[in-house]
Design a protein around this motif. Structure first.
Motif, PDB file in Angstrom:
ATOM      1  N   SER A   9       2.146  -5.704  11.061  1.00 18.24           N
ATOM      2  CA  SER A   9       2.038  -6.951  10.899  1.00 18.24           C
ATOM      3  C   SER A   9       2.598  -7.473   9.394  1.00 18.24           C
ATOM      4  O   SER A   9       3.394  -8.320   9.494  1.00 18.24           O
ATOM      5  CB  SER A   9       0.541  -7.153  10.350  1.00 18.24           C
ATOM      6  OG  SER A   9       0.104  -6.968  11.549  1.00 18.24           O
ATOM      7  N   SER A  10       2.222  -6.105   8.230  1.00 18.96           N
ATOM      8  CA  SER A  10       3.108  -7.383   7.336  1.00 18.96           C
ATOM      9  C   SER A  10       4.919  -6.249   7.595  1.00 18.96           C
ATOM     10  O   SER A  10       5.884  -7.920   6.747  1.00 18.96           O
ATOM     11  CB  SER A  10       2.160  -6.210   6.205  1.00 18.96           C
ATOM     12  OG  SER A  10       1.411  -5.863   5.623  1.00 18.96           O
ATOM     13  N   GLU A  13      -2.700 -11.355   7.807  1.00 19.39           N
ATOM     14  CA  GLU A  13      -1.739 -10.354   6.966  1.00 19.39           C
ATOM     15  C   GLU A  13      -0.828 -10.904   6.808  1.00 19.39           C
ATOM     16  O   GLU A  13       0.599 -10.976   5.724  1.00 19.39           O
ATOM     17  CB  GLU A  13      -2.275  -8.996   7.099  1.00 19.39           C
ATOM     18  CG  GLU A  13      -4.110  -8.313   6.894  1.00 19.39           C
ATOM     19  CD  GLU A  13      -4.167  -8.006   5.600  1.00 19.39           C
ATOM     20  OE1 GLU A  13      -3.154  -8.040   4.635  1.00 19.39           O
ATOM     21  OE2 GLU A  13      -5.018  -7.626   5.608  1.00 19.39           O
ATOM     22  N   ALA A  66       9.936  -5.544  -0.981  1.00 23.76           N
ATOM     23  CA  ALA A  66       8.780  -6.087  -0.725  1.00 23.76           C
ATOM     24  C   ALA A  66       7.737  -4.734  -0.065  1.00 23.76           C
ATOM     25  O   ALA A  66       6.574  -4.647   0.421  1.00 23.76           O
ATOM     26  CB  ALA A  66       8.711  -7.530  -0.575  1.00 23.76           C
TER      27      ALA A  66
HETATM   28  N1  ATP Z   1       4.614  -4.494   1.959  1.00 19.51           N
HETATM   29  C1  ATP Z   1       3.486  -4.786   1.453  1.00 19.51           C
HETATM   30  N2  ATP Z   1       3.266  -5.317   1.098  1.00 19.51           N
HETATM   31  C2  ATP Z   1       1.967  -5.719  -0.259  1.00 19.51           C
HETATM   32  N3  ATP Z   1       0.775  -5.142   1.101  1.00 19.51           N
HETATM   33  C3  ATP Z   1       0.619  -4.497   2.002  1.00 19.51           C
HETATM   34  C4  ATP Z   1       2.187  -4.124   2.412  1.00 19.51           C
HETATM   35  N4  ATP Z   1       2.141  -3.885   3.812  1.00 19.51           N
HETATM   36  C5  ATP Z   1       1.092  -3.904   4.298  1.00 19.51           C
HETATM   37  N5  ATP Z   1       0.151  -4.229   3.320  1.00 19.51           N
HETATM   38  C6  ATP Z   1      -1.070  -4.121   2.874  1.00 19.51           C
HETATM   39  O1  ATP Z   1      -1.456  -3.158   3.386  1.00 19.51           O
HETATM   40  C7  ATP Z   1      -2.620  -3.484   4.386  1.00 19.51           C
HETATM   41  C8  ATP Z   1      -2.266  -3.254   5.572  1.00 19.51           C
HETATM   42  O2  ATP Z   1      -0.549  -3.770   6.478  1.00 19.51           O
HETATM   43  P1  ATP Z   1      -0.955  -4.711   8.326  1.00 19.51           P
HETATM   44  O3  ATP Z   1      -1.836  -4.813   8.115  1.00 19.51           O
HETATM   45  O4  ATP Z   1       0.539  -4.828   7.916  1.00 19.51           O
HETATM   46  O5  ATP Z   1      -1.623  -3.428   8.656  1.00 19.51           O
HETATM   47  P2  ATP Z   1      -1.388  -3.060  10.332  1.00 19.51           P
HETATM   48  O6  ATP Z   1      -0.458  -1.680  10.750  1.00 19.51           O
HETATM   49  O7  ATP Z   1      -1.060  -4.459  11.030  1.00 19.51           O
HETATM   50  O8  ATP Z   1      -2.677  -2.796  10.616  1.00 19.51           O
HETATM   51  P3  ATP Z   1      -4.034  -3.343  11.474  1.00 19.51           P
HETATM   52  O9  ATP Z   1      -3.473  -2.170  12.911  1.00 19.51           O
HETATM   53  O10 ATP Z   1      -4.995  -3.079  11.099  1.00 19.51           O
HETATM   54  O11 ATP Z   1      -3.672  -4.418  12.045  1.00 19.51           O
HETATM   55  C9  ATP Z   1      -2.625  -4.105   4.026  1.00 19.51           C
HETATM   56  O12 ATP Z   1      -4.247  -4.782   3.426  1.00 19.51           O
HETATM   57  C10 ATP Z   1      -1.872  -5.553   3.519  1.00 19.51           C
HETATM   58  O13 ATP Z   1      -1.630  -6.315   3.145  1.00 19.51           O
END
Ligand code: ATP
Ligand code: ACO
Length: 788
Positions: A255-256, A284, A202
């Protein structure tokens, strides 16, 4: 006109979609015109209204709306389009927060006044910079001018002049077609991994699967498998609690990654607590956890409410807001803290009570706060029992690498400002550097080609401040550039081969005090007066109506490049500041999260403690120390009375609000009080008998701690050279004598075998003080009990 803007918006959107990048459209002109055009643009774009957010003061469109002050709501979320209404003002921090939330293929739209006039518009933020005695007309517009320059100069930003009814810049980059989803990674599933393969499948980037693999170390199975493998007498190392730190710029999928790990743990029947400053920040995370179960047919979700899910295997993932989360840490198998840098250090520290905990944090981005996270919380992590593993996610996921809007935001808000590389400053010494005023208007005069290197100086100076200080934000950049009470000074290296000088040390200075009688009265009566941190505390908390009359200069922040610390540069910059300002001001001062090292640095440079705050600072987690270095008679009078008041109240504070302050900080803070605060000890003959008997005979501290406290405070403040106590003895004087901790706690903290031994040690530590300060009565008692 609308048709032109709509066409441009559609072309930008199309380009964004093709490249998985974002594009920005600026609608510059009268506000109502802007909203009309915006409505037409949003109407025409194939973006659902549910995926659009308007950040502005009024709820004018059918989409979600947030005021700029609530832009934090967007952290950790993903939106297809965000419109920002900047007509009533622009908060730089809000800008930083919202830019990162726009998805690849999405659009940002700014409503601004006409760009030529925008710098003259004074919003709420500009007003906040007009601190007394300055007025709004003293606030400059350097930040906005620089922002406009960057909007004009960067790729991917379309600008429409609504008044002239023309496109100033299409912002189209005409990219060569490229594969959008080239991100299927070489996913790294650890060979002996605990999480199922589906979890790794994933992941969208190799960085993300690496992060997930790292998160396996907070899975209880990881700990138990280690324990099972070890013989019973195994080293404590195998039982060490574990902590994971995930760091990334915005939108790298941290976060994902946390969501996938949480989902995997819940699939194995474990309970996972998730927290973040706001529940929305973890949307997320939950989405990813839930989506995982589609690929894991053997596990189903049996119960799902917002921010909570339960699995058929008895596992669950639950969000709790941070305060509740710290109060209920016990029952969970693992804890995940998302957007960690947006929480105060003291709160983060409480999560270290959990044995398996992960912190996910942004490095740059919304507040530059991740750097601060490294500055303060890293020290705490290093002291904790946890085995700490860190991972950085570099590859973007939310949008493609090299996204022009990220490049623009990093530049406009200096989110990526860094100090110069080590080799450029490592020869800097007080004898070789040049002391220089950093002039904001010069710094922004040439942002595009930067032939004069001013932009570089700004980046280096700001980068140094960001790296050295907790929570240096885009708002601080705007303050540095526009606030009339702030100035910056730097020590620059000798010119390098290319003729450029680099920043080795920097100090941010605020003019304070010199306030009118009316403003002073307002402060004294509890009214809110902006800026003026030192005079404000002295007036409103310490009840000194005259305190804000003398004029002073507070060193708000000081930082030396890490490669050249402890070479005297910090002291040199303070000396230069003194030379420059001493004749024109009454005092120099500072306020900072007190640590023993910093107190000693300031003391060495002539600053003296006049106050320790009664509460811990939210961001730094420390009690703040306020220090003054008077430079005129009226500054001296101000300082002297506050030093005396501090010395007289500190005993009461130590058993109350400072009871948990680190003893070494108490020692240094007291040592840094000026000797002018010493009054005669004034102990009665009876009290000397008691003290001398505790030092030399059967007297007991517990009977009457008062005179002990007088003596101990006097000793620390005077710091007489002929008394040589060990560090342990001094800590004992502080912890028992001043902070009144119970004997068991003190004995255990200072590693005495028993409370009896600890009590005798206190008597021993008092001896040299009784010898030095004691009267004839004390000497008589001593002679009576002295060993033959
Ligand atoms: N493994 C995954 N599968 C599907 N979508 C993903 C995946 N990883 C990330 N995404 C998508 O990419 C985007 C960014 O991911 P995420 O929110 O986890 O990043 P982040 O580094 O925590 O960002 P932020 O700093 O803004 O909180 C989101 O729209 C998320 O749904
Ligand atoms: C209002 C405020 O800004 S308070 C916060 C101050 N800034 C920071 O904490 C940022 C990180 N630290 C730094 O940038 C630097 O360590 C500074 C600014 C504190 C000191 O700058 P330097 O150029 O190293 O100062 P200088 O060489 O004149 O004096 C160093 C002395 O300060 C003391 N000191 C105080 N804090 C520190 C520290 N964190 N690291 C090292 N020395 C420290 C030590 O006594 C040291 O002497 P030593 O090297 O003999 O042990």
């Amino acid at each position: 006109m609308d048709a032109v803007a709509v066409d441009l918006a559609n072309s930008l959107f199309e380009e964004a979609q093709q490249t998985n990048e974002r594009r920005l459209l600026v609608l510059a002109g009268e506000r109502e015109r802007g909203y009309e055009t915006l409505a037409s643009v949003l109407e025409s774009l194939p973006i659902p209204i549910t995926a659009t957010t308007l950040v502005g003061p009024d709820d004018r469109l059918r989409c979600e709306q947030l005021p700029q002050s609530n832009a934090s709501e967007l952290l950790g979320t993903t939106r297809d389009a965000i419109a920002l209404d900047a007509h009533a003002g622009l908060r730089p921090n809000a800008l930083g927060k919202l830019v990162g939330a726009v998805d690849g293929g999405g659009l940002l739209i700014f409503l601004t006044p006409s760009l030529d006039e925008w710098p003259t518009h004074r919003g709420e933020f500009a007003q906040s910079l007009a601190v007394p005695p300055y007025s709004l007309s003293d606030v400059t517009s350097n930040f906005k001018r620089r922002l406009i320059d960057t909007l004009r100069a960067h790729r991917g930003i379309g600008i429409v002049d609504l008044e002239a009814e023309r496109i100033v810049d299409s912002g189209l980059t005409e990219p060569s077609p490229k594969l959008i989803d080239s991100r299927r990674p070489d996913r790294a599933q650890p060979p002996d991994g605990i999480f199922p393969t589906a979890v790794y499948e994933a992941c969208l980037t190799a960085d993300q699967s690496d992060a997930v693999a790292t998160l396996e170390s907070i899975d209880p199975r990881s700990a138990s498998s280690v324990e099972e493998m070890q013989p019973p007498e195994s080293t404590p190392e195998s039982h060490r609690p574990s902590a994971v730190v995930l760091e990334a710029d915005r939108g790298r999928g941290k976060s994902s990654a946390a969501g996938l790990a949480a989902g995997a743990m819940a699939a194995a029947g474990h309970s996972v607590l998730v927290t973040a400053p706001r529940s929305r920040n973890v949307s997320e995370l939950f989405e990813r956890a839930t989506a995982l179960y589609e690929a894991l047919p053997e596990v189903t979700v049996t119960d799902e409410t917002p921010r909570h899910l339960e699995t058929s295997t008895g596992g669950r993932v639950q969000y709790l807001e941070p305060t509740e989360a710290t109060a209920r840490l016990e029952p969970w198998d693992a804890v995940i803290v998302d957007e960690a840098a947006a929480l105060p250090v003291s709160r983060l520290e409480s999560f270290l009570e959990a044995d398996r905990v992960a912190f996910a944090t942004t490095i740059h981005g919304y507040e530059g706060a991740g750097r601060g996270f490294s500055v303060r919380f890293r020290d705490r992590l290093a002291d904790a029992e946890h085995e700490v593993v860190e991972r950085t996610l570099l590859e973007p996921i939310r949008y493609a690498g090299g996204d022009p809007i990220e490049v623009w935001a990093f530049n406009a808000l200096l989110l990526d400002a860094r100090p110069p590389v080590e080799s450029l400053v490592d020869d800097a010494r007080p004898e070789t550097v040049e002391y220089r005023r950093i002039e904001p208007s010069e710094l922004v005069s040439n942002t595009v080609d930067d032939t004069d290197g001013n932009e570089r100086l700004l980046r280096e100076a700001f980068g140094l401040l960001v790296l050295a200080h907790y929570r240096t934000t885009p708002d601080d950049l705007a303050r540095l550039l526009d606030a009339p009470n702030l100035e910056a000074r730097a020590l620059l290296t000798e010119p390098d081969a290319a003729g450029s000088r680099h920043v080795a040390s920097v100090a941010l200075l605020a003019r304070e005090g010199n306030l009118s009688a009316e403003t002073r009265r307002t402060m004294y009566e509890g009214g809110r007066v902006r800026g003026n941190m030192l005079p404000d505390v002295l007036t409103s908390q310490l009840r000194d109506e005259a305190a804000a009359s003398p004029s002073g200069l507070r060193v708000v922040r000081i930082a030396t490049h890490h490669a050249v610390r402890s070479n005297g540069l910090g002291s040199h910059v303070l000396e230069c500041i003194h030379d420059e300002f001493a004749d024109s001001l009454d005092w120099l001062g500072t306020g900072f999260g007190a640590t023993p090292d910093l107190l000693s640095f300031w003391r060495e440079n002539g600053y003296r403690t006049v106050h320790l705050s009664t509460t811990r600072n939210e961001a730094s987690g420390e009690h703040s120390a306020l220090m003054l270095a008077p430079t005129s008679d009226s500054g001296r009078t101000l300082h002297d009375r506050h030093a005396e008041w501090f010395a007289s109240r500190v005993q009461a504070l130590c058993t109350d609000s400072l009871a948990t302050l680190e003893p070494d900080t108490v020692r240094e803070a007291l040592r840094s009080v000026d000797n002018c605060a010493l009054t005669s000890l004034g102990l009665s003959a009876h009290e000397w008998r008691l003290l001398a008997a505790a030092a030399y005979g059967p007297g007991l501290f517990d009977v009457d701690p008062g005179p002990f406290r007088d003596l101990i405070v006097h000793y620390f403040v005077e710091n007489p050279p002929n008394i040589e106590l060990t560090e342990r003895e001094e800590r004992l004087l502080v912890e028992k004598g001043l902070q009144a901790r119970d004997w068991e706690t003190v004995a255990s903290r200072l590693e005495y075998h028993s409370t009896g031994q600890c009590k005798r040690a206190l008597g021993d530590a008092i001896r040299p003080l009784v010898d030095h300060y004691g009267t004839d009565v004390a000497r008589e008692v001593r002679e009576r009990f002295r060993d033959p």
